[in-house]
Design an enzyme around this catalytic site. Structure first.
Site, PDB file in Angstrom:
ATOM      1  N   ASP A   1       0.818  -1.208   0.000  1.00  0.00           N
ATOM      2  CA  ASP A   1       0.000   0.000   0.000  1.00  0.00           C
ATOM      3  C   ASP A   1       0.852   1.258   0.000  1.00  0.00           C
ATOM      4  OD1 ASP A   1      -2.347  -1.379  -0.106  1.00  0.00           O
ATOM      5  OD2 ASP A   1      -2.792  -1.238   2.030  1.00  0.00           O
TER       6      ASP A   1
ATOM      7  N   HIS B   1       2.649   6.167  -2.926  1.00  0.00           N
ATOM      8  CA  HIS B   1       3.690   6.884  -3.681  1.00  0.00           C
ATOM      9  C   HIS B   1       3.225   7.154  -5.110  1.00  0.00           C
ATOM     10  CE1 HIS B   1       7.612   8.199  -5.026  1.00  0.00           C
ATOM     11  NE2 HIS B   1       7.620   7.259  -5.955  1.00  0.00           N
TER      12      HIS B   1
ATOM     13  N   ARG C   1      -7.009  18.393  23.741  1.00  0.00           N
ATOM     14  CA  ARG C   1      -5.684  18.258  24.345  1.00  0.00           C
ATOM     15  C   ARG C   1      -5.298  16.791  24.261  1.00  0.00           C
ATOM     16  NH1 ARG C   1      -8.102  22.267  27.473  1.00  0.00           N
ATOM     17  NH2 ARG C   1      -6.795  24.109  27.916  1.00  0.00           N
TER      18      ARG C   1
ATOM     19  N   ASP D   1      -2.179  13.883  22.184  1.00  0.00           N
ATOM     20  CA  ASP D   1      -1.020  13.701  21.306  1.00  0.00           C
ATOM     21  C   ASP D   1      -1.263  14.238  19.903  1.00  0.00           C
ATOM     22  OD1 ASP D   1       0.269  12.540  23.405  1.00  0.00           O
ATOM     23  OD2 ASP D   1       0.450  10.543  22.512  1.00  0.00           O
TER      24      ASP D   1
ATOM     25  N   SER E   1      -5.999   1.727  13.669  1.00  0.00           N
ATOM     26  CA  SER E   1      -5.170   1.456  14.839  1.00  0.00           C
ATOM     27  C   SER E   1      -5.493   2.389  15.998  1.00  0.00           C
ATOM     28  CB  SER E   1      -3.686   1.573  14.473  1.00  0.00           C
ATOM     29  OG  SER E   1      -3.320   2.925  14.234  1.00  0.00           O
TER      30      SER E   1
END
Length: 266
Positions: free
Chosen positions: A45, A50, A148, A150, A166
């Protein structure tokens, strides 16, 4: 028909590419890396991503086909031993073209400038140094929450099976012109609250992420990484453009999900 091949940098994929070129020449296909009608990706993938990045300025004219040699081939219809089937169906012009939605990512800077990008899978926003991201999130100009955590991930329906999955996001069929916002390790306690669940938004909505603090921010668009120090906000919406896939065999979306994540073998 004009074609181009984008190949993963390993010996197996390179050998398959050479064999495919020979077979396509025999059916009078013309290799044209500048203006192809068909782009064949050989790899995983990541190779398809790309290829999309390379030809994203020609989306109305190009259709993509994937040959899977990598570890995950969600976008690929064919295995290396099926090259003759692929070539036979190309020769007989048995091609159905389907469209998948894309994500438009608009970046606005403090100096008034703007940059725009297209994503096939997703875009993510984080701080560069790993500190807590603080961002005011609005939906159609209506303030929704102060996030707030990551970071934030905005994905396309086809990209919902990638990083979004995920993070605990939903899998969305690509027939829906929609996008999904999923949190990356949000902070939720007695003081700070977020919705704490993925949001699936229709094409007439857009998401605005306004940065509260000055600093360096890292933005990813599919496999491309960008670092900005004057970023003010990001707006994401379902793009007007679509990506076109040449389907030479029936392989429904949920069958692809099954093959990629559930089946023992392809």
């Amino acid at each position: 028909m004009r074609y181009s091949v984008v190949v993963k940098t390993d010996s197996e994929s390179a050998a398959i590419s050479e064999l495919l070129h020979e077979k396509l020449e025999k059916i009078n296909f013309k290799r044209d890396d500048d203006a192809p009608e068909i782009v064949i990706s050989i790899g995983g993938d990541g190779t398809l991503l790309h290829a999309f990045s390379k030809y994203k300025s020609m989306l109305e004219k190009v259709a993509f086909i994937g040959v899977h040699t990598g570890h995950l081939g969600f976008y690929a219809d064919f295995r290396p031993h099926e090259l003759d089937i692929l070539v036979d169906r190309l020769a007989s012009n048995r091609i159905d073209v389907i469209d998948y939605p894309l994500l438009e990512v608009d970046l606005f800077f403090h100096d008034g400038s703007k940059d725009s990008k297209l994503a096939l899978n997703e875009a993510t926003l984080r701080t560069h140094d790993g500190s807590t991201l603080v961002s005011d999130v609005s939906i159609k100009e209506n303030h929704f929450e102060r996030f707030r955590g990551d970071g934030l991930c905005i994905s396309t329906p086809s990209g919902s099976t990638a990083y979004n999955k995920s993070l605990g996001g939903a899998l969305v069929h690509p027939s829906f012109r929609a996008m999904q916002m999923t949190e990356i390790a949000s902070i939720n306690n007695r003081v700070f609250r977020t919705v704490g669940a993925p949001l699936i938004l229709p094409a007439h909505h857009y998401i605005k992420m306004s940065l509260v603090n000055a600093g360096h921010y890292k933005v990813t668009v599919d496999t491309n990484h960008f670092l900005y120090d004057r970023l003010e906000r990001i707006e994401c919406r379902v793009a007007k453009e679509s990506v076109r896939f040449a389907r030479l065999r029936s392989l429904p979306f949920w069958q692809r999900v099954h093959n990629s994540f559930i089946a023992d073998k392809l």
